[in-house]
Design a protein around this motif. Structure first.
Motif, mmCIF file in Angstrom:
data_model
loop_
_atom_site.group_PDB
_atom_site.id
_atom_site.type_symbol
_atom_site.label_atom_id
_atom_site.label_comp_id
_atom_site.label_asym_id
_atom_site.label_seq_id
_atom_site.Cartn_x
_atom_site.Cartn_y
_atom_site.Cartn_z
ATOM 1 N N MET A 8 0.825 -1.213 0.000
ATOM 2 C CA MET A 8 0.000 0.000 0.000
ATOM 3 C C MET A 8 0.857 1.259 0.000
ATOM 4 O O MET A 8 0.514 2.239 -0.666
ATOM 5 N N TYR A 48 2.105 1.690 -3.496
ATOM 6 C CA TYR A 48 0.997 2.077 -4.372
ATOM 7 C C TYR A 48 0.663 3.559 -4.207
ATOM 8 O O TYR A 48 0.462 4.269 -5.185
ATOM 9 N N LEU A 49 0.625 4.030 -2.969
ATOM 10 C CA LEU A 49 0.296 5.438 -2.737
ATOM 11 C C LEU A 49 1.411 6.371 -3.202
ATOM 12 O O LEU A 49 1.145 7.508 -3.576
ATOM 13 N N LYS A 50 2.663 5.906 -3.191
ATOM 14 C CA LYS A 50 3.746 6.726 -3.736
ATOM 15 C C LYS A 50 3.608 6.866 -5.249
ATOM 16 O O LYS A 50 3.803 7.935 -5.807
ATOM 17 N N ASN A 101 0.776 6.339 -7.041
ATOM 18 C CA ASN A 101 -0.528 6.915 -7.372
ATOM 19 C C ASN A 101 -1.036 7.738 -6.193
ATOM 20 O O ASN A 101 -1.845 7.248 -5.408
ATOM 21 N N PRO A 102 -0.554 8.963 -6.079
ATOM 22 C CA PRO A 102 -1.020 9.761 -4.937
ATOM 23 C C PRO A 102 -2.524 9.990 -5.029
ATOM 24 O O PRO A 102 -3.090 10.045 -6.128
ATOM 25 N N PRO A 103 -3.182 10.119 -3.885
ATOM 26 C CA PRO A 103 -4.637 10.252 -3.888
ATOM 27 C C PRO A 103 -5.119 11.479 -4.660
ATOM 28 O O PRO A 103 -6.138 11.430 -5.313
ATOM 29 N N ILE A 104 -4.400 12.578 -4.572
ATOM 30 C CA ILE A 104 -4.802 13.779 -5.301
ATOM 31 C C ILE A 104 -3.558 14.631 -5.546
ATOM 32 O O ILE A 104 -2.651 14.663 -4.731
ATOM 33 N N ASN A 105 -3.516 15.283 -6.689
ATOM 34 C CA ASN A 105 -2.402 16.174 -6.978
ATOM 35 C C ASN A 105 -2.945 17.538 -7.387
ATOM 36 O O ASN A 105 -4.155 17.768 -7.400
ATOM 37 N N ASN A 149 -1.603 17.958 2.831
ATOM 38 C CA ASN A 149 -0.376 17.269 3.229
ATOM 39 C C ASN A 149 -0.212 17.261 4.747
ATOM 40 O O ASN A 149 0.229 16.269 5.317
ATOM 41 N N GLN A 193 -2.534 14.679 6.078
ATOM 42 C CA GLN A 193 -2.104 13.321 5.766
ATOM 43 C C GLN A 193 -0.977 12.863 6.695
ATOM 44 O O GLN A 193 -0.902 11.703 7.049
#
Length: 71
Positions: A27, A30-32, A34-38, A66, A69
């Motif tokens: 996970m 994956y988050l690196k 595909n960041p949740p929002i840019n 940020n 998060q």
């Protein structure tokens, strides 16, 4: 007889611990990737809501997200 039960319980605990760390690593990777929002997504969302996004406002919202998060 109790040795078989002990080995089974230890194997179960080892499997759960190992599975947890593998899933956590997956996970995080994956988050690196595909960041949740840019910034681009944020800009599009603001435009869809009828706002005219300025770079200052986008930067403020990104820094707030940020901070949220990392907590």
């Amino acid at each position: 007889m109790w040795v078989y039960i002990l080995v089974g319980v230890l194997a179960l605990i080892a499997g759960v611990v190992l599975g947890f760390f593998i899933a956590r690593k997956y996970m995080m990777d994956y988050l690196k990737k595909n960041p949740p929002i840019n910034e681009q997504m944020l800009k599009m969302m603001m435009m869809q809501m009828g706002m005219k996004p300025s770079q200052k406002k986008i930067n403020q919202m990104m820094s707030a997200m940020n901070k949220q998060q990392t907590k």
